[in-house]
Write a protein that holds these residues in place. Structure first.
Motif, PDB file in Angstrom:
ATOM      1  N   TRP A  26       0.088  -0.776  -1.374  1.00 40.53           N
ATOM      2  CA  TRP A  26      -0.915  -0.257  -0.444  1.00 40.53           C
ATOM      3  C   TRP A  26      -2.207  -0.054  -1.236  1.00 40.53           C
ATOM      4  O   TRP A  26      -2.178   0.166  -2.459  1.00 40.53           O
ATOM      5  CB  TRP A  26      -0.472   1.065   0.155  1.00 40.53           C
TER       6      TRP A  26
ATOM      7  N   TYR B  92      10.170  -3.022   1.598  1.00 39.39           N
ATOM      8  CA  TYR B  92       8.891  -2.579   2.146  1.00 39.39           C
ATOM      9  C   TYR B  92       8.186  -3.731   2.873  1.00 39.39           C
ATOM     10  O   TYR B  92       8.147  -4.858   2.375  1.00 39.39           O
ATOM     11  CB  TYR B  92       7.981  -2.084   1.019  1.00 39.39           C
TER      12      TYR B  92
ATOM     13  N   PRO C 159       4.521  -3.679   4.014  1.00 42.37           N
ATOM     14  CA  PRO C 159       3.293  -2.871   4.096  1.00 42.37           C
ATOM     15  C   PRO C 159       2.403  -3.209   5.288  1.00 42.37           C
ATOM     16  O   PRO C 159       1.665  -2.343   5.767  1.00 42.37           O
ATOM     17  CB  PRO C 159       2.583  -3.193   2.772  1.00 42.37           C
TER      18      PRO C 159
ATOM     19  N   LYS D 221       4.552   2.386   7.577  1.00 44.47           N
ATOM     20  CA  LYS D 221       3.676   3.467   7.150  1.00 44.47           C
ATOM     21  C   LYS D 221       3.778   3.614   5.631  1.00 44.47           C
ATOM     22  O   LYS D 221       4.830   3.372   5.045  1.00 44.47           O
ATOM     23  CB  LYS D 221       4.085   4.780   7.820  1.00 44.47           C
ATOM     24  N   PRO D 222       2.701   4.013   4.977  1.00 45.09           N
ATOM     25  CA  PRO D 222       2.778   4.183   3.518  1.00 45.09           C
ATOM     26  C   PRO D 222       3.782   5.270   3.155  1.00 45.09           C
ATOM     27  O   PRO D 222       3.931   6.258   3.889  1.00 45.09           O
ATOM     28  CB  PRO D 222       1.355   4.567   3.128  1.00 45.09           C
TER      29      PRO D 222
ATOM     30  N   CYS E 288      -3.524   9.461  -1.007  1.00 47.71           N
ATOM     31  CA  CYS E 288      -3.754   8.570  -2.145  1.00 47.71           C
ATOM     32  C   CYS E 288      -3.431   9.309  -3.433  1.00 47.71           C
ATOM     33  O   CYS E 288      -3.910  10.434  -3.645  1.00 47.71           O
ATOM     34  CB  CYS E 288      -5.203   8.088  -2.159  1.00 47.71           C
TER      35      CYS E 288
ATOM     36  N   ALA F 206      -3.403   9.718   4.243  1.00 43.62           N
ATOM     37  CA  ALA F 206      -2.643   8.470   4.392  1.00 43.62           C
ATOM     38  C   ALA F 206      -3.363   7.432   5.239  1.00 43.62           C
ATOM     39  O   ALA F 206      -3.175   6.230   5.044  1.00 43.62           O
ATOM     40  CB  ALA F 206      -1.270   8.773   4.993  1.00 43.62           C
TER      41      ALA F 206
ATOM     42  N   LEU G 104      -4.888   4.579   3.499  1.00 35.87           N
ATOM     43  CA  LEU G 104      -4.029   3.655   2.755  1.00 35.87           C
ATOM     44  C   LEU G 104      -3.696   2.446   3.625  1.00 35.87           C
ATOM     45  O   LEU G 104      -3.072   2.581   4.677  1.00 35.87           O
ATOM     46  CB  LEU G 104      -2.749   4.362   2.309  1.00 35.87           C
TER      47      LEU G 104
ATOM     48  N   GLY H 174      -1.926  -1.261   4.066  1.00 37.17           N
ATOM     49  CA  GLY H 174      -0.842  -2.069   3.526  1.00 37.17           C
ATOM     50  C   GLY H 174      -1.266  -3.493   3.220  1.00 37.17           C
ATOM     51  O   GLY H 174      -2.078  -4.093   3.932  1.00 37.17           O
TER      52      GLY H 174
END
Length: 822
Positions: free
Chosen positions: A422, A439, A441, A445-446, A451, A458, A461, A463
């Motif tokens: 991310w 994962y 991305p 969701k992160p 960060c 979030a 962030l 992906g």
């Protein structure tokens, strides 16, 4: 036991290929395809090439997998645990292209939304599922003894391993993101690695174009096949040894039409014999441009975009495709009298190995895996691996030495493992999660609520949308095959050197699959991925051409199996060529395989007529001579199988079974085995019974990896009360066998052939009575009784004195004296 009681135990008169289907079912019921771990044995892990299941399996590909199956079966019979998985390579571009063409979908458009991307991926998966079932069916029908793993390279299980290796190498600093020149396919719209290039020769125009020297006003002429790159010119060079241009050193060249001023330098990469000996370096025409501009620290000017069109900084060429721009600039240069001449030349053009589109060199931000720094270590490491055949090791060495850039591992595609990162839109940080799950991305969701660098929430962030190069996935196949997720003990044994891996593959992917696997495993574990590498050529059609759908020369294995049976196809696969060479499909060889199965059946029917003798009172010298040749066969086959070779065994077994055992030994001892006239002692008869069964058992065992159906059926009927031959070990040579004189049996075979030729010349049947005396040398005296019975001569005389003057010489030391001529 009277001769009347000696009847075959095999009731069928011929091998029925329909029995193969029954055996497959029986093997499945018995669980023969399941891996069984015995801690007392070493384990061989076969890193089976996961086939790319985008289309129909042709007979050349099938033969490749059949050979791998033969090696797996052989190593089981050599006493190893063999982990032989089969799963599909499902990631990559071919399935995307199929879906794109079939459904009229542009993946770059639909994948702009998560819903569209999901829909596209679903269509890819549905097609792959259908094709994979067909692959498995065909290979099972051919006797494949693999353990089938439905979880292919697109499974969460496999992709989790790929991402885990990325995360580990990222943490070690071996993976980095950078904007730099990459090889770009405009058709596939993705970065390519050096290994994904092919080269084709094409006739091109070499344009001799006038440039001006700023300081002197003189013209210099530069020859190029890429005039459309003039707006990207960065420097002009000549070779330091070229005295013609020494006066230009340090001066400035002015490019025509664009009036770009660039320095004139000396550089050893310039070929003084090409064109005029002056060269323009642009960003970028080829790898030489990339290397020289990087070496000189010159800032590039990129004039071609990701779609293969000229950018706005290309002036009047903007918006044109590369080929259109070339035509346009040539037209303008000619109008202005700036082209001196045009020549036809043949040039090597780099193209994408998938779609064959000419590639471009453009700047892209990609993730790279360090590889140049490992060149020397890899070259040293591969000396610990055994290559079969060894000559193909050179291809790997040459490839490693040719590498010029780190490996760009990210791709702007979709049906592949996602790059698990991310990016923080606020501070630009790249965040990499902990391993342990798969994962996605672009959709997920992160795994953080802020960060980790700047603390931004979030929602900042974003992906990553890119995926990995398919080879980044495929290059960890040995970890998967070694049981990292399914058989942890085997994987532990492999890491500790208690288990060893073998890579079977084609020579065409040495620079990709083999190289990348060796690189990745070495970076992860500091060890060779394999103990052995088995390299095969390509499967060709009957004309010796590579099979391609576009050529219309694909040979479907199903009709061939239907006509001749799987064992016959396997026979051809083993017999077609020596290891490492291309193998041509030949129906005649397949037909020979079916004939051999029937010959083996007939041999077994004959031998099954006689009782099995475990411990004969005495073994005759005749039988010991045959057993000596059998010992040589066992030794030869075991050595070949250990070296992953099936060509030597199939030819050796065929020759022994048909040309030695059936044609000579059985004919020689047939009367002794039946002993209808009581001319042989019980000991002599039992010696023949023992040898017949011993030889047949050994033939069946040695041939079982190659022709598993007919051998298993005969074995179950005669020797095991229903237990499969594929649970047995190869025969062991008894010391007694080596006491025989096999060379004497070779002489007897020559003698037999000479007598048969004599009978044929007189229009006699081979079994006809011959009113003659056969004279043989003293060394063949132990064979006299069997020879007399076999050839039905009046007497066999050991030659100790002079040969009768009217005797006919058959071969050296062997004479025939027709009685009517005495």
């Amino acid at each position: 036991m009277s001769s009347a009681e000696l009847k075959p135990k095999l009731s069928r008169r011929h091998w029925d290929k329909a029995l193969e289907q029954e055996l497959i079912k029986k093997w499945e019921e018995e669980g023969l395809f399941r891996f069984r771990y015995d801690p007392s044995k070493r384990t061989l892990v076969i890193d089976t090439p996961p086939p790319y299941v985008s289309g129909k399996l042709h007979i050349g590909q099938a033969a490749h997998y059949v050979q791998i199956d033969m090696v797996a079966r052989a190593y089981r019979m050599l006493g190893y645990n063999v982990l032989f998985p089969f799963y599909a390579d499902r990631n990559g571009l071919p399935v995307e292209v199929f879906v794109e063409r079939t459904y009229g979908i542009n993946p770059h458009e639909v994948a702009k939304t998560p819903e569209g991307r999901e829909r596209f991926l679903k269509l890819c998966k549905e097609h792959l599922d259908k094709v994979e079932k067909e692959f498995v069916r065909v290979l099972r029908r051919l006797g494949g003894s693999f353990e089938y793993w439905p979880q292919g390279t697109d499974s969460d299980e496999y992709r989790r391993i790929t991402q885990r290796t990325f995360i580990e190498l990222w943490k070690r600093g071996l993976i980095y993101e950078s904007e730099r020149p990459v090889i770009w396919c405009p058709r596939c719209r993705t970065t390519l690695a050096e290994a994904e290039l092919e080269y084709r020769e094409e006739v091109a125009e070499l344009y001799y174009i006038k440039f001006k020297v700023k300081e002197t006003g003189e013209d210099i002429v530069i020859a190029t096949t890429r005039p459309e790159l003039i707006p990207a010119i960065r420097v002009v060079g000549y070779n330091p040894e070229d005295q013609r241009y020494k006066h230009l050193k340090g001066k400035t060249a002015i490019a025509p039409l664009f009036n770009i001023e660039v320095p004139i330098i000396e550089h050893p990469s310039v070929d003084k014999d090409f064109g005029t000996g002056i060269m323009m370096f642009c960003s970028y025409g080829d790898q030489i441009d990339v290397r020289v501009l990087r070496e000189l620290g010159i800032e590039p000017v990129i004039v071609i975009d990701a779609d293969g069109r000229m950018k706005s900084n290309a002036g009047f060429l903007a918006g044109l495709t590369v080929s259109e721009a070339r035509r346009k600039i040539v037209e303008v240069l000619k109008e202005k009298g700036l082209i001196v001449k045009v020549e036809k030349v043949v040039r090597r053009v780099p193209v994408c190995w998938r779609c064959k589109t000419p590639v471009e060199f453009i700047h892209m931000k990609e993730f790279f895996l360090k590889q140049l720094a490992y060149r020397d270590e890899l070259l040293e490491m591969i000396n610990k691996i055994k290559f079969y055949p060894p000559e193909h090791k050179r291809k790997l060495i040459d490839w490693i030495n040719s590498l010029a850039m780190d490996w760009p591992i990210s791709r702007t595609r979709y049906y592949a493992t996602e790059v698990p990162v991310w990016r923080c839109r606020k501070c630009g940080a790249i965040l990499v999660p902990e391993p342990g799950r798969y994962y996605r991305p672009w959709r997920d969701k992160p795994p953080w609520d802020h960060c980790l660098r700047c603390g931004a929430p979030a929602e900042y962030l974003e992906g990553e949308r890119r995926v990995f190069d398919t080879w980044f996935d495929s290059s960890i196949s040995v970890l998967y095959a070694a049981g990292i997720t399914k058989y942890p003990q085997v994987f532990k044994d492999w890491l500790e050197g208690k288990a060893f891996a073998m890579r079977p593959q084609g020579i065409d992917i040495i620079r990709t699959w083999l190289y990348y696997t060796l690189l990745r495993v070495y970076q992860l574990y500091r060890r060779p991925a394999f103990a052995m590498v088995r390299l095969t050529g390509m499967g060709l059609d009957e004309k010796g051409e590579a099979m391609h759908k576009s050529k219309g020369n694909i040979i479907d294995p199903d009709p061939v199996i239907e006509k001749y049976g799987a064992d016959a196809v396997r026979f051809w696969s083993a017999a077609a060529s020596k290891l490492g060479s291309d193998y041509r499909y030949q129906e005649q060889v397949v037909r020979t395989g079916l004939l051999f199965a029937n010959k083996l059946w007939n041999i077994a029917r004959f031998v099954s007529s006689f009782p099995q003798v475990e411990n004969p009172t005495r073994i005759t010298e005749v039988d010991l001579a045959l057993l000596s040749k059998l010992a040589d066969l066992v030794d030869r086959c075991r050595r070949a199988y250990e070296k992953l070779d099936v060509y030597e065994p199939v030819h050796s077994i065929y020759d022994f079974a048909w040309n030695v055992f059936a044609s000579h030994y059985i004919e020689l001892v047939k009367n002794r085995a039946y002993n209808r006239n009581n001319e042989f002692s019980r000991e002599e008869q039992e010696s023949a019974w023992y040898t017949l069964h011993t030889a047949l058992r050994a033939i069946l065992l040695l041939l079982a990896p190659i022709m598993p159906f007919v051998t298993d059926y005969i074995w179950r009927e005669l020797y095991s009360s229903g237990k499969s031959i594929h649970t047995e070990l190869f025969p062991q040579v008894e010391e007694l066998w080596r006491k025989g004189r096999g060379e004497l049996f070779d002489k007897v075979m020559k003698l037999n052939s000479a007598v048969w030729s004599y009978k044929k010349s007189r229009n006699m049947g081979l079994g006809a009575r011959l009113n003659a005396v056969l004279y043989i040398p003293p060394e063949l005296e132990p064979f006299a009784k069997d020879l007399k019975s076999m050839h039905r001569v009046e007497r066999v005389v050991v030659l100790r004195d002079e040969v009768p003057s009217n005797a006919i010489k058959l071969i050296e030391g062997v004479y025939l004296l027709p009685l009517e001529s005495r």
